[in-house]
Design an enzyme around this catalytic site. Structure first.
Site, short mmCIF file in Angstrom:
data_model
loop_
_atom_site.label_atom_id
_atom_site.label_comp_id
_atom_site.label_asym_id
_atom_site.label_seq_id
_atom_site.Cartn_x
_atom_site.Cartn_y
_atom_site.Cartn_z
N SER A 128 28.77 7.58 69.63
CA SER A 128 28.39 6.34 68.95
C SER A 128 29.22 5.21 69.53
O SER A 128 30.34 5.43 70.01
CB SER A 128 28.65 6.45 67.44
OG SER A 128 28.54 5.19 66.80
N TYR B 195 34.04 8.49 60.25
CA TYR B 195 32.94 8.56 61.22
C TYR B 195 33.40 8.11 62.60
O TYR B 195 33.12 8.77 63.61
CB TYR B 195 31.77 7.70 60.75
CG TYR B 195 30.57 7.77 61.65
CD1 TYR B 195 29.76 8.90 61.67
CD2 TYR B 195 30.23 6.71 62.49
CE1 TYR B 195 28.65 8.98 62.51
CE2 TYR B 195 29.13 6.78 63.32
CZ TYR B 195 28.35 7.91 63.33
OH TYR B 195 27.25 7.98 64.16
#
Length: 264
Positions: A141, A154
């Site tokens: 990501s 995350y």
């Protein structure tokens, strides 16, 4: 790229990015092993893809936040010698203050995003190394490069995926094994329903479709990219980032404290 006799195992394949990878690889002639928790969705997708593309599609129901699920997929990767491509796509997020969640919940996210990815990679890499061919695609990501309030866990897991992938790329640089890290930004998937952040709250025009994300990622793979950031238009941004990263690393190899830390 040569796809004859290739078989790809895709995790998180029942929807979103994983389902689009399944479609695109099937269109290239890959046979598939689709992994996810939702069996009914996997069955429907398998029937659709095999019907449209004439490829063999098998399904494997497994929860990769659970030890038993990880072991099930590990065994498939070790025993099914047809599999020469692994797409580590399964992952989840909870965009919320760290203390608002329970440790058990955080551990499940960490296991899914990092431990499962590492163990599945370890399960397939010996065969890829022996054959000097094959592909591993790890979905990281852009938050692997950035963290903010609510993304501590995350961002940390995706930074782990990013650096794990980069290390493997260095190890296999002289081999025929391709290892790619894909860094999506905001993408229209079901992860938003789980994350605690509404996709409608994001800036207009900032969300990429899963179709565009996967098509760009596969184009990057075809072009030999090691790191693919689909929405990044100015490649010089990455080049400057890399140059600064290497300069910073080199600057830390003096063996001496910086002057600002020395008493006067």
């Amino acid at each position: 790229m040569t796809t004859q006799h290739s078989t790809a195992l895709i995790t998180g394949a029942s929807s979103g990015i994983g389902a689009v990878y399944a479609d695109r690889l099937a269109a290239r002639g890959y046979n598939l092993v689709l992994v996810a928790r939702r069996e009914a969705r996997l069955q429907a997708l398998a029937a659709d893809l095999s019907g449209r593309y004439g490829v063999d599609v098998q399904i494997l129901t497994a929860d990769l936040s659970d030890e038993n699920g990880i072991r099930t997929v590990e065994e498939t990767l070790r025993n099914d010698t047809r599999i020469d491509t692994l797409v580590n796509n399964a992952g989840t997020a909870q965009m919320a203050p760290f203390l608002s969640g329970e440790v058990k919940q955080h551990q499940a996210i960490n296991t899914l995003n990092t431990t499962a990815l590492m163990r599945l990679t370890y399960a397939i890499l010996p065969r890829l190394a022996q054959n000097n061919s094959g592909t591993v695609i790890n979905i990281a990501s852009v938050l692997s490069l950035h963290a903010r309030a609510g993304s501590a866990l995350y961002s940390a897991t995706k930074a782990w995926v990013f650096n794990f992938t980069r290390g493997l790329q260095e190890e296999f640089a002289e081999s025929g094994v391709r290892i790619q890290a894909v860094l999506p930004a905001a993408t229209a998937t079901e992860i938003w329903d789980l994350s605690g952040v509404s996709i409608t709250d994001l800036p207009e025009g900032s969300v990429m479709t899963t179709d565009n994300l996967v098509d760009a990622a596969l184009a990057g793979l075809d072009q030999g990219e090691l790191i693919t950031i689909p929405p990044m238009h100015d490649i010089q941004l990455w080049e400057r980032f890399e140059a600064a990263r290497l300069e910073l690393f080199a600057s830390a190899r003096t063996g001496e404290p910086a002057p600002r830390y020395l008493s006067h």
